[in-house]
Design an enzyme around this catalytic site. Sequence first.
Site, PDB file in Angstrom:
ATOM      1  CE1 TYR A  34       1.229  -0.178   4.351  1.00 56.08           C
ATOM      2  CE2 TYR A  34       0.075   1.911   4.363  1.00 56.08           C
ATOM      3  CZ  TYR A  34       0.952   1.032   4.953  1.00 56.08           C
ATOM      4  OH  TYR A  34       1.562   1.368   6.127  1.00 56.08           O
ATOM      5  CE  LYS A 148       3.293   3.360   3.222  1.00 56.94           C
ATOM      6  NZ  LYS A 148       3.421   3.307   4.676  1.00 56.94           N
ATOM      7  CD  GLU A 181      10.331   2.150  10.111  1.00 56.93           C
ATOM      8  OE1 GLU A 181      10.149   3.163   9.424  1.00 56.93           O
ATOM      9  OE2 GLU A 181      10.245   0.994   9.651  1.00 56.93           O
ATOM     10  CG  LEU A 205       8.489   2.678   4.552  1.00 53.63           C
ATOM     11  CD1 LEU A 205       8.010   1.444   3.803  1.00 53.63           C
ATOM     12  CD2 LEU A 205       7.301   3.562   4.896  1.00 53.63           C
TER      13      LEU A 205
HETATM   14  N1  PDD Z   1       3.065   5.433   7.330  1.00 52.15           N
HETATM   15  N2  PDD Z   1       7.745   4.219   8.804  1.00 52.15           N
HETATM   16  C1  PDD Z   1       6.623   3.464   8.784  1.00 52.15           C
HETATM   17  C2  PDD Z   1       6.643   2.135   9.437  1.00 52.15           C
HETATM   18  C3  PDD Z   1       5.467   3.957   8.136  1.00 52.15           C
HETATM   19  O1  PDD Z   1       4.359   3.209   8.096  1.00 52.15           O
HETATM   20  C4  PDD Z   1       5.486   5.243   7.543  1.00 52.15           C
HETATM   21  C5  PDD Z   1       4.292   5.796   6.816  1.00 52.15           C
HETATM   22  C6  PDD Z   1       6.674   5.994   7.623  1.00 52.15           C
HETATM   23  C7  PDD Z   1       6.792   7.356   6.994  1.00 52.15           C
HETATM   24  O2  PDD Z   1       6.868   7.231   5.600  1.00 52.15           O
HETATM   25  P1  PDD Z   1       6.382   8.405   4.620  1.00 52.15           P
HETATM   26  O3  PDD Z   1       7.176   9.593   4.972  1.00 52.15           O
HETATM   27  O4  PDD Z   1       6.719   7.873   3.280  1.00 52.15           O
HETATM   28  O5  PDD Z   1       4.909   8.600   4.854  1.00 52.15           O
HETATM   29  C8  PDD Z   1       7.788   5.452   8.237  1.00 52.15           C
HETATM   30  C9  PDD Z   1       1.878   5.651   6.562  1.00 52.15           C
HETATM   31  C10 PDD Z   1       1.561   7.097   6.392  1.00 52.15           C
HETATM   32  C11 PDD Z   1       0.732   4.846   7.155  1.00 52.15           C
HETATM   33  O6  PDD Z   1       0.939   3.652   7.353  1.00 52.15           O
HETATM   34  O7  PDD Z   1      -0.343   5.389   7.405  1.00 52.15           O
END
Ligand code: PDD
Length: 287
Positions: A34, A148, A181, A205
Site C-alpha cells: 500500500y 510497504k 523507526e 521503511l
Molecule cells: N506510514 N515508517 C513506517 C513504518 C510507516 O508506516 C510510515 C508511513 C513511515 C513514513 O513514511 P512516509 O514519509 O513515506 O509517509 C515510516 C503511513 C503514512 C501509514 O501507514 O499510514
Amino acid sequence: MPATLANLHGHIMPLEDVRISAQDRGFLFGDSVYEVLRVYGGRPWLEEEHWQRLKHSLDAIRIEGVDLERLRRRMHETLAAGPFDEAMVYLQVTRGAAPRRHAFPKDTVPLELLWVQDYDDGPTAKGRTTGVAVITRPDIRWGRCDIKSTNLLANVLVNQEAAEAGAAEAILYLPDGTLSEASHSSFFTVKAGALQTTPLKANILPGITRKFLISLAQKAGILVREATLKREELFHVDELFLAGTTSEVLPVVAVDGRPIADGKPGPISKRLLEGHQRAVVEILHAK
Ligand code: PDD
C-alpha cells in the site's frame, strides 16, 4: 463534495459500495502492499516518490501485471471527481482472490483499490505546536520493513500501547537496544546542531518525508548523519521529531514520560517544519 470516494479497478464509487472477495489474499494473508499520499490544495505531494516506492514493494513481493500509469490516472480521476482539496489517498494492491493456499495462485488478477478522503490536519497541527509524547517498545516486526506491506499487526499493537499511554507514537528498538523507526513514522534526533536518522539498511521503511527532510536540511547547511542510535541515547538528545506523510514534522517533547531537553519543540525541528510548509505552498503556487 463527498468526504470519501473510492476507485476499484477504474470504477469510481462511494467507499461503502466497494465489495472485495473473502478469498482476497490481502485479507487472508496480508499478501498486499500500500501507499498513503497527502493531497494539498488538490495536488498529491511528492507523488513520483510514492509511485516509485509502490513499484519497489510490488517487485519485492512479486505481484505482476499492475499498470502503474493506469493506476496513477485513476487516482487523478478520483481526485478530480471529488473534487478534493485537503485530502489523503490510500492505495492498495493485493495479489488478488483465489482458493486459500499459501503459494502464489496462477492467473490471479491483482486487486487495485484506492480511495481519497478529506483530511483534517487540525489535531496534528496542534501537536506540531505543542509537541507530542512517545513511548519506546521492542521492534518485533519481520526482516523486510523496506516493503510497504499491509502486514501491520506489530505496528498496530505497539501503536495501541502508545494510545493507551496517552502518547502519539511508539519508537521501536531491536534486541541490542538499537532504535529503528516508529510504528507509522520515521524519526530524527538533533544533537549539537547535527541531524541524525536511522540508515535505510537498518530494516526500516524508506520514508518519503525522511528523504525530503534530509535534502531540505542539507540545503539549509545542517549536518545530517545516517546512523543508528541506542534507546538510552534518546533521553539525552537536544531535539527529537517524527516524520511522515501526514505528520510532516512532529516535534516530540517526552519519551517514556521523561522530557526531551526543556520539554518544548526545538529550533531545528521548527526550521524543518517551516521549510516543509514553504515547499508545500510552492507547489500550490506552481499550479
Ligand atoms: N506510514 N515508517 C513506517 C513504518 C510507516 O508506516 C510510515 C508511513 C513511515 C513514513 O513514511 P512516509 O514519509 O513515506 O509517509 C515510516 C503511513 C503514512 C501509514 O501507514 O499510514
